[in-house]
Structures are given as structure tokens and as C-alpha cells.
Scaffold this active site. Sequence first.
Site, PDB file in Angstrom:
ATOM      1  N   ASP A 153     100.920  23.288  -4.107  1.00 32.02           N
ATOM      2  CA  ASP A 153     101.119  23.511  -2.676  1.00 32.02           C
ATOM      3  C   ASP A 153     102.563  23.143  -2.328  1.00 32.02           C
ATOM      4  O   ASP A 153     103.270  22.542  -3.140  1.00 32.02           O
ATOM      5  CB  ASP A 153     100.125  22.639  -1.896  1.00 32.02           C
ATOM      6  CG  ASP A 153     100.266  22.790  -0.400  1.00 32.02           C
ATOM      7  OD1 ASP A 153     100.449  23.922   0.062  1.00 32.02           O
ATOM      8  OD2 ASP A 153     100.222  21.771   0.302  1.00 32.02           O
ATOM      9  N   THR A 155     103.878  22.126   1.401  1.00 36.80           N
ATOM     10  CA  THR A 155     103.978  21.082   2.422  1.00 36.80           C
ATOM     11  C   THR A 155     103.179  19.842   2.041  1.00 36.80           C
ATOM     12  O   THR A 155     101.981  19.919   1.796  1.00 36.80           O
ATOM     13  CB  THR A 155     103.478  21.614   3.775  1.00 36.80           C
ATOM     14  OG1 THR A 155     104.144  22.837   4.075  1.00 36.80           O
ATOM     15  CG2 THR A 155     103.746  20.609   4.882  1.00 36.80           C
ATOM     16  N   ASP A 352      97.561  18.463  -1.181  1.00 38.27           N
ATOM     17  CA  ASP A 352      97.296  17.271  -0.366  1.00 38.27           C
ATOM     18  C   ASP A 352      96.451  17.563   0.859  1.00 38.27           C
ATOM     19  O   ASP A 352      96.076  16.639   1.578  1.00 38.27           O
ATOM     20  CB  ASP A 352      98.620  16.652   0.090  1.00 38.27           C
ATOM     21  CG  ASP A 352      99.299  17.472   1.181  1.00 38.27           C
ATOM     22  OD1 ASP A 352      99.305  18.717   1.062  1.00 38.27           O
ATOM     23  OD2 ASP A 352      99.818  16.882   2.141  1.00 38.27           O
TER      24      ASP A 352
END
Length: 438
Positions: A153, A155, A352
Site C-alpha cells: 500500500d 499511504t 495499514d
Amino acid sequence: MITGEPVPVEKNINDKVSSGTINGNQVFVMQAEKVGDDTLLAQIIKMVNEASRSKAPIQKLTDKVSKIFVPTVVLVAVLTFILWQFFGPEGKKSLFAFVNAVAVLIVACPCALGLATPMSLMVGIGKGAKNGILIKNAEALEQMNKVNVLITDKTGTLTEGKPSVEHIETIDNDKNLILQLAYSLNQNSGHPLSNAVIKKAKEENIKPEKTENFENISGKGVKGNINGKTVYVGNESLLTSHHISISENLKRKAAEVQAKAQTISYVAEGDKVLGFISFTDKIKENAKKAIHQLANEGIEVIMMTGDNEHTAKAVANELGIKNFKANCQPEDKLNEVKKLQQKGKIVAMTGDGINDSPALAQANIGIAMGTGTDVAIESAEITLLKGDISGVAKSRLLSEKLLKISKKTYFLPLFIMFWVFRLRQDYCIRFLEFCCHP
């Protein structure tokens, strides 16, 4: 929550909104098109559960070796007993047969297989914890060495996940004035960009001025009166709506900054534009080094983000990631993991957020950032407590060393058995006779 964008997304009439996300300053009427199990959040939970159930357990190498090694040792011991019964010295055949059969069982005892591997895993998990790597599943650590594709990912994984002030552009070189005016206004706002301005001003030890008639103009910016003058901080549409013109030179500089995937907030006092402040979601300190290290080890790195194409490309170029995909929904990441697994790839996934959890659960090894959401951490087998992606490379190195140590223990019993059989048998006989007839 769904796209993982660090800056709030503007919504207009007929735009879709996702359940579980947070509204900004104004009130709006929402039509619920899906409820209960049909909502996007419920679908994510369903995908996580299905991915968790579908993952087949790894057959440990220890079990494979033990299935062959243990019966073989027992068979050799039986054959040893039978052979010494026939070919042993007269009068002592049974004694020799018994001693050598027991010697085979003791020396070639598979205890090393039963004890060495768990001990190696225990040490490996402990070493990982010391380096901020929480390993919830020992199988994941064992398989980490085989990973050849890493999906990550953006961000919160490669970047900090929150905007920060990157640059201040001025017309008269008075950066402190621009920062002070922006700070004075933004201390009345809860916008993430406002928090970035406040943090920067405090770092520079700048004190705010008293603000009157503060107004938060949704989707555009903020304005208020400071020292008898109206001050504006926001995007170009805010200034245009108040008939404030921006010079072509400043517009050109703003375009150059925006090309680097940075967000712009202009600062104007009265009818004069003083400059602008640019914001960016900073790339984590060790991200670039970690990506290069993984690439050098032959791991294909793919960045998948819900953020826009422009921002994704800028981050990918900065980190040297050749393969990236933008505007990804949770199911897109999940399907990409499945697609690669069908091709025979061993896939690790790092993320996250809630939107990463289905892919984390489906991947051969899910790696969550400890700074992320509880759902992501729960869906993963490995958690990087510090949220540092360099932990992926450390986990791989730990796995490699662990497997080397474990494999050595498989051959240790055979080596000892070979060495002991080279000793003279009469020593064993004499010892046994001494014990039986002191």
C-alpha cells in the site's frame, strides 16, 4: 478509510459516500443505497473471513523429514539386532545385538528434529521482536524466505499517512509572515492541512495573531480578520470567489509543485496574494532504501493504492517502483493477490488500513504496519511495530538464517551416528559387562 488518501476528499451532489467514514464541517443528506451485509464495510469483513479460511496450512519440512527418518531409524535398529544375532561372536550374540540396536536408537534418535526446529523458531521470533517485528505465525516466518512478489500500500505504509508542510513560496521572501497568517487562521480549524501548518509554525517558534470573524468555507479554505485586514488561506477557487487574482508567475510555480503530487494553499491579505504553502504526504525515511534492497534480492515490488494516479506516479517514481496501480478498491488488491498466487507466486502484502485487510488475509504472508488499524493487524501474520517497511527485508533475512539452522539439524543425527559407528564396539561391550557384573 477506503481509498487511503491522506487528505479529505471533497463531495458534491450525487457523489457516493462510504459507511464508516467521517464527514467534515457541513451537514448533508445521504441516501442509503445499501444497508447491513450489503455495505462496503460488510463486504470487506466478508472478504477477510473468506481469505482466512481459504489459506491452506504449510506442511513443515520437519514433518516431511520425520515421516521418513523415524521409521528408517527403527528399521535399521531391528535389522542391526537380527544381523548381530547371526554374525556376532559366539556366546555374546545377544549382547552384541542388544548393544548395537540400542546404539542405533540412541545415536540416531530423532530428538534433534523434534527439539532443534522449535528452538530455532523460538530464537527467531525473539530476535524479530527485538527488531520491532512481531511474528504471530511461525509458518509465516518459515515461508518469508520464499517470497518473490511484494504488494504494498502507499499511504501509511510507504508514506507517513498525514500531510506536512513541504514548501513555502513567497512574492516578497517573507516566509514567516505567510506562515504566521496561516497559523493564526488555521488554529481555529480542525482540517488535517491546518494541523500541518500549526505543527510547522510551532517548530519555527512563530506566535499566532488574534483572529476575528473566522469563517470555514467548505471545500475552499478559511478566512478571517487579522490586524484589521481580511486574510484568506485556501485553494484557487477561494481566491477567485472573492475576486482576488493570482499572478501568472505564481501560478506557474504552483503548477510545478503540484506536478510533484503536492497540495497547494494560497495565502492572501486583502486583495494581494502573498504566496502559497505546499503540503505533501512525506515518504518514510527508510522506504526508498528498503524497496531497493528488496528489488536487489529479486523480489518484484508492486504498489497498489486507492489514491489518485497523479500522486501514485509521483511516489512510485521517487521510490523507484516500476509497477504501480492507482484508484484501487479493497477487492482490486485482493484479486491481484489471487491472480499472482494462481501463477505460482509466493506473495507478501504490506498495508495499514481497513482497505488492505482482505489482501493481507489472502496473501501467503500478510505484513501489517503497527501504526495502522486494528483490523489490518488482526488480518496479518507479521506486524512491523514501528511501521517501518525495512522490517520486510529484516524478516526475510531472519527467515533465511532460520531455515539454514533448521536444515543443519536434520543432518546432525546422521553425522553423529556415522561417527559413533567408527568407534570400536568392544568399548561398548566392556562398559555394558562392567555395569551388569560389577
